[in-house]
Design a protein around this motif. Structure first.
Motif: not given
Length: 154
Positions: A62-78
């Protein structure tokens, strides 16, 4: 157990790999049926070991993961030794989970209502465990296009 046991659906989709796993332990189909019926604790342990092997393999790749909610986005590079995060928040009532909301964000990333933060940190403990924890909290593995898009903007 290091992670969690795979779901029934995950085991079903990996039935060939599981059969090979059992074969490496000299357990054939007949013997597996006997173990499940007569030694359920041993069967459970085999399922747990296989689950950990699968999770370790997936998380290591896994190199990237992401989490979306109604008004927020968290993007991760691992990376190997640290995790990079881009946090995006939209300050007006928009639904980033809807196609229209996501498209708006991608077309208007520099809008005054979009706040973007970027940071990095070394892993506290085990890389794979930290990624697994984020997945268990709702993140999904991605190809990283969104992370790289925003990374180039800021």
């Amino acid at each position: 157990m290091k992670y969690r046991q795979l779901t029934k659906e995950q085991f079903e989709s990996l039935h060939e790999e599981f059969a090979k796993f059992l074969a490496t332990q000299s357990i054939d189909a007949r013997e597996w049926t006997e173990i499940k019926e007569e030694k359920p604790m041993v069967a459970e342990e085999e399922l747990n070991i296989f689950s950990d092997l699968v999770w370790d393999d997936v998380l290591s790749k896994t190199k990237y993961i992401e989490h979306f909610s109604k008004t927020k986005v968290n993007l991760f590079k691992c990376d190997a030794t640290e995790i990079h995060r881009i946090a995006i928040q939209v300050t007006w009532d928009i639904d980033l989970l809807a196609q229209e909301g996501f498209e708006w964000l991608m077309q208007n990333p520099m809008d005054n209502s979009v706040e973007i933060f970027k940071g990095s940190k070394p892993y506290n403990d085990d890389r794979n465990l930290e990624i697994f924890d984020l997945i268990e909290k709702g993140s999904t593995i991605s190809k990283g296009e969104i992370f790289e898009y925003f990374s180039q903007l800021i």
